[in-house]
Scaffold this active site. Structure first.
Site, PDB file in Angstrom:
ATOM      1  N   GLY A  68       0.884  -1.537  -0.084  1.00  0.00           N
ATOM      2  CA  GLY A  68       0.314   0.000   0.213  1.00  0.00           C
ATOM      3  C   GLY A  68       0.588   1.361  -0.038  1.00  0.00           C
ATOM      4  CB  CYS A 328       2.094   2.364   9.069  1.00  0.00           C
ATOM      5  SG  CYS A 328       1.194   1.290   8.651  1.00  0.00           S
TER       6      CYS A 328
END
Length: 408
Positions: A68, A328
């Site tokens: 991604g 993240c």
């Protein structure tokens, strides 16, 4: 009790079985002309078709990436490169529109571009995490080259009105990119119906392998590559293809496509049970994000008077694996930029918990998970200076600092 599927999801055994031959005897390079390479090429083409079917795209609109983050970077930076040819002092073509709650892969790319003179509009969101479509349209100007707004949020699960966003973008002939990493395989994603020109997705969110993703680019929209080399992926992303991982993504996409309705029903049933039991049993607990426009596998809830990191560690000791927000940005101690955009006070946002459901979770596990959360919250409140145990109320308001959104 693994309820952190938004961070990563366990590899489906069927996906592993599909990958193993390409890690062993089917080791050919898809660019070679002999039979071993031809078989690898066929596997590559099959996976491209499987991914395309999942989002209602054409096979040749799918570009394989490392995940991604690369897909997001490629979408934004390729648009910038494309517009450099048309850039003049009078017509700088240097404006991008995004939101305050994007994934770091989008936000940090935009911040990087600001250092090179690009102007970024970070649209605010309401208390549910939704953008205002009128504000979006008002933000567009003659220099706008891209609108990049996520399909659904990775922390609070709010689903944006992508169809209407795309309609506005196309009205002004501006490409629309959407980070759909959390949406694909969880809810219907149709790039044609939702007016999406460029879309990012990742395998490890849908029980596929890590390190592989894809970028959908609408036919007719030509983007210059960021990686040059041998011309793989139709010269859009050079480099020898990672066939085992690509096969894994393809199989995961096929399974997600076949089981989408069943998956949605399964996830929503567990999600709703968790929300109902937690908010009923724990006072001063509040859902972050929209209840109506929400991913069926997402529970994001905050508890007054506690600190989220302690909550996560204590739950892990009880065998419940969850998160405070985006994996993240787990080590970012400044707090969630998403919750700051929702105007949630810092001390309250720090007491947030994200539960994200996957196919291995069961309805009968809900009581154990809820009991673990109830016990942990009660313990943390007993030792918290922000909680009055005599009155069983939150007293942290006097310690509050103003909400600061670090996106700006």
């Amino acid at each position: 009790m693994y309820v952190d599927n938004s961070a990563t999801s366990p590899l489906n055994p069927q996906v592993l079985d599909a990958m193993i031959p390409y890690l062993k005897e089917e080791y050919g390079n898809a660019s070679t002309l002999y039979f071993l390479g031809i078989k690898a090429k066929r596997a590559l083409q099959k996976a491209r078709h499987q991914v395309a079917q999942l989002i209602n795209a054409e096979d040749d609109e799918i570009i394989f990436t490392s995940g991604g983050t690369e897909s997001d970077n490629t979408a934004i930076k390729s648009i910038v490169l494309k517009q450099l040819k048309h850039k003049t002092p009078e017509n700088p073509k240097n404006h991008i529109i995004t939101t305050q709650i994007e994934h770091p892969a989008v936000l940090n790319t935009c911040k990087f571009l600001e250092e090179y003179g690009y102007e970024i509009t970070y649209l605010p969101v309401d208390k549910d995490g939704l953008i205002n479509l009128k504000q979006l349209e008002n933000a567009i100007n003659e220099q706008t080259i891209l609108i990049t707004i996520m399909h659904s949020n990775n922390e609070i699960g709010t689903i944006q009105p992508t169809k209407q966003i795309g309609e506005i973008a196309h009205k002004y002939n501006i490409p629309f990119h959407s980070d759909a990493v959390q949406s694909v395989g969880k809810i219907p994603v149709d790039v044609k119906e939702q007016n999406i020109d460029i879309l990012s997705l990742s395998a490890h969110k849908i029980n596929g392998p890590k390190g592989i993703g894809a970028l959908y680019v609408k036919k007719g929209l030509t983007l210059p590559p960021l990686i040059h080399g041998g011309g793989q992926e139709n010269s859009k992303r050079s480099g020898t293809e990672n066939i085992p991982a690509i096969v894994g993504l393809g199989k995961a996409a096929e399974i997600a496509h076949e089981n989408l309705e069943k998956t949605m029903k399964h996830n929503q049933q567990i999600r709703d049970a968790l929300i109902e039991k937690i908010t009923t049993q724990i006072p001063d607990s509040y859902i972050n994000g929209s209840l109506k426009h929400r991913l069926p596998n997402n529970v994001h809830i905050r508890f007054s008077g506690i600190e989220g990191e302690s909550l996560i560690l204590k739950l892990a000791q009880k065998g419940v694996y969850a998160a405070t927000g985006s994996a993240c940005s787990t080590h970012n101690l400044q707090g969630s930029h998403v919750l700051a955009a929702l105007q949630i006070k810092p001390a309250l946002s720090h007491g947030s918990l994200r539960l994200s459901i996957g196919p291995e979770n069961r309805l009968e596990d809900v009581d154990y998970i809820v009991d673990a959360i109830v016990e942990t919250v009660e313990y943390l409140r007993e030792i918290s200076p922000l909680w009055d145990n005599k009155t069983n109320t939150y007293i942290g308001d006097k310690f509050e600092q103003p909400v600061i959104n670090s996106t700006h």
